[in-house]
Every structure is written in structure tokens, then in C-alpha cells.
Design a protein around this motif. Structure first.
Motif, short mmCIF file in Angstrom:
data_model
loop_
_atom_site.label_atom_id
_atom_site.label_comp_id
_atom_site.label_asym_id
_atom_site.label_seq_id
_atom_site.Cartn_x
_atom_site.Cartn_y
_atom_site.Cartn_z
N SER A 72 0.86 -1.18 0.00
CA SER A 72 0.00 0.00 0.00
C SER A 72 0.89 1.23 0.00
O SER A 72 2.04 1.19 0.45
N ILE A 73 0.36 2.31 -0.53
CA ILE A 73 1.10 3.57 -0.54
C ILE A 73 0.88 4.26 0.79
O ILE A 73 -0.26 4.48 1.21
N GLU A 74 1.97 4.58 1.47
CA GLU A 74 1.87 5.26 2.76
C GLU A 74 1.80 6.77 2.56
O GLU A 74 1.06 7.45 3.24
N SER A 75 2.60 7.28 1.61
CA SER A 75 2.58 8.73 1.37
C SER A 75 3.15 9.04 -0.02
O SER A 75 3.96 8.28 -0.54
N THR A 84 6.35 6.64 -0.57
CA THR A 84 6.68 5.61 0.42
C THR A 84 5.65 4.49 0.31
O THR A 84 4.44 4.74 0.38
N TYR A 85 6.15 3.28 0.09
CA TYR A 85 5.31 2.08 -0.02
C TYR A 85 5.54 1.20 1.20
O TYR A 85 6.67 0.99 1.62
N LYS A 86 4.45 0.67 1.74
CA LYS A 86 4.55 -0.28 2.83
C LYS A 86 4.27 -1.67 2.25
O LYS A 86 3.26 -1.86 1.57
N PHE A 99 8.44 -3.11 6.86
CA PHE A 99 9.17 -3.16 5.60
C PHE A 99 8.60 -2.10 4.67
O PHE A 99 7.42 -2.13 4.33
N LYS A 100 9.45 -1.15 4.28
CA LYS A 100 9.02 -0.05 3.40
C LYS A 100 10.03 0.15 2.28
O LYS A 100 11.24 -0.02 2.49
N PHE A 101 9.51 0.53 1.11
CA PHE A 101 10.33 1.04 0.01
C PHE A 101 10.06 2.52 -0.08
O PHE A 101 8.89 2.94 -0.13
N ILE A 102 11.10 3.32 -0.11
CA ILE A 102 10.94 4.76 -0.33
C ILE A 102 11.60 5.06 -1.68
O ILE A 102 12.79 4.84 -1.86
N PHE A 103 10.78 5.52 -2.61
CA PHE A 103 11.20 5.83 -3.97
C PHE A 103 11.34 7.35 -4.10
O PHE A 103 10.46 8.08 -3.67
N GLN A 104 12.45 7.80 -4.69
CA GLN A 104 12.60 9.23 -4.97
C GLN A 104 13.25 9.39 -6.34
O GLN A 104 14.25 8.74 -6.64
N TRP A 117 16.39 4.60 -4.01
CA TRP A 117 15.55 3.65 -3.29
C TRP A 117 16.10 3.51 -1.87
O TRP A 117 17.30 3.32 -1.69
N THR A 118 15.23 3.58 -0.91
CA THR A 118 15.60 3.32 0.48
C THR A 118 14.70 2.20 0.98
O THR A 118 13.47 2.25 0.81
N VAL A 119 15.30 1.17 1.52
CA VAL A 119 14.56 0.09 2.14
C VAL A 119 14.67 0.30 3.64
O VAL A 119 15.76 0.30 4.21
#
Length: 152
Positions: A72-75, A84-86, A99-104, A117-119
Motif C-alpha cells: 500500500s502507498i503510505e505517502s 513511500t510504499y509499505k 518493511f518499506k520502500f521509499i522511492f525518490q 531507493w531506500t529500504v
């Protein structure tokens, strides 16, 4: 030893930051058509792929094994082109509490972009390995998608 951590990687790409952000913010359902690393995805809950209350089911190959999870998309931060994906359920919950992926997508003045990408994670125990395989996956996944974005 700490169970929580963050691992980041930055990948130089040829497509623009705007193209990348548009794909992940508004056309996420197309990702399964752009890389062999994603076998399929479907909307599990909700009416819109990009709403924070929607849940997607992903099937992908990690370390040679077909794996699934829910996401799901967190923000979404449009100004900084960050999402930010959870991730949870499936193979994730056996190893991680969080566990999150942060895409920029970062614009480069010389053309193209940098995809960061930040995990962010918290392991369930010390026996669970840090998610280095996911960082490697994201690196290859990004290369695959960049080749397709250049054609578009």
C-alpha cells in the motif's frame, strides 16, 4: 545487534525524473509490463491503484524464487517526487515486522535522473537477514524500467 535499519542505493537513469515519478505515482499498474522481475500485480482492495487506502498484490522473482506480498502507498510527496510504499504479508511477514520502500526521483541538470531507493525495515529476529536481496532487486528492476521509459 539492532534489528531495524535502512539501506539506500542511488541509480543514475536516462529517463527524466518527471517520467519516473509519473509512472510510480499514476501508472503503477504498468510496471508489471516493463520488467520480467514482476510476474503480475492486481488491485486487491480499493478502487484506485494510487490511493493510500488501496492494497495491491504483487508476484515477483527474488533470488530465483517466486515471491508474493501486499503493498500500500503510505505517502506521496509530489514536490520532492517521493513515494513511500509499505510492504507486508506473503514472504515479507516471515522476516520483517516493518518493511518499506521509499522511492525518490531526483532531477539531474545534465539530463536524466537519479532514482533513490531506500529500504526501511525491522527484522523479526537476528536470524532474519537484512534485505540486501531487495536492494539488488530494486537496482535491476530500475535498469529494466529505464530502458522502457526511454522508448516511451
Amino acid at each position: 545487534m539492532t534489528l531495524a535499519g535502512k539501506i539506500s542505493c542511488e541509480i543514475g537513469v536516462h529517463a527524466t525524473a518527471a517520467k519516473w515519478f509519473n509512472l510510480f505515482a499514476k501508472q503503477l499498474h504498468h510496471v508489471q509490463n516493463l520488467t520480467d522481475r514482476v510476474h503480475g500485480t492486481k488491485l486487491q482492495h480499493g478502487e484506485d491503484w494510487h490511493h493510500t487506502e488501496s492494497i495491491k498484490h504483487w508476484t515477483y522473482v527474488l533470488e530465483g524464487k517466486v515471491t508474493t506480498c501486499l503493498e500500500s502507498i503510505e505517502s506521496i510527496d509530489e514536490a520532492n517526487k517521493t513515494i513511500t510504499y509499505k510492504l507486508f504479508s506473503g514472504g515479507i511477514d516471515h522476516q520483517f515486522k516493518l518493511f518499506k520502500f521509499i522511492f525518490q526521483a531526483i532531477h539531474k541538470n545534465s539530463g536524466g535522473a537519479i532514482i533513490k531507493w531506500t529500504v526501511e525495515y525491522e527484522r523479526v529476529s537476528e536470524e532474519a537477514d537484512p534485505p540486501y536481496s531487495y536492494v539488488e532487486y530494486l537496482h535491476k528492476f530500475t535498469r529494466d524500467i529505464d530502458a522502457h521509459l526511454l522508448k516511451a
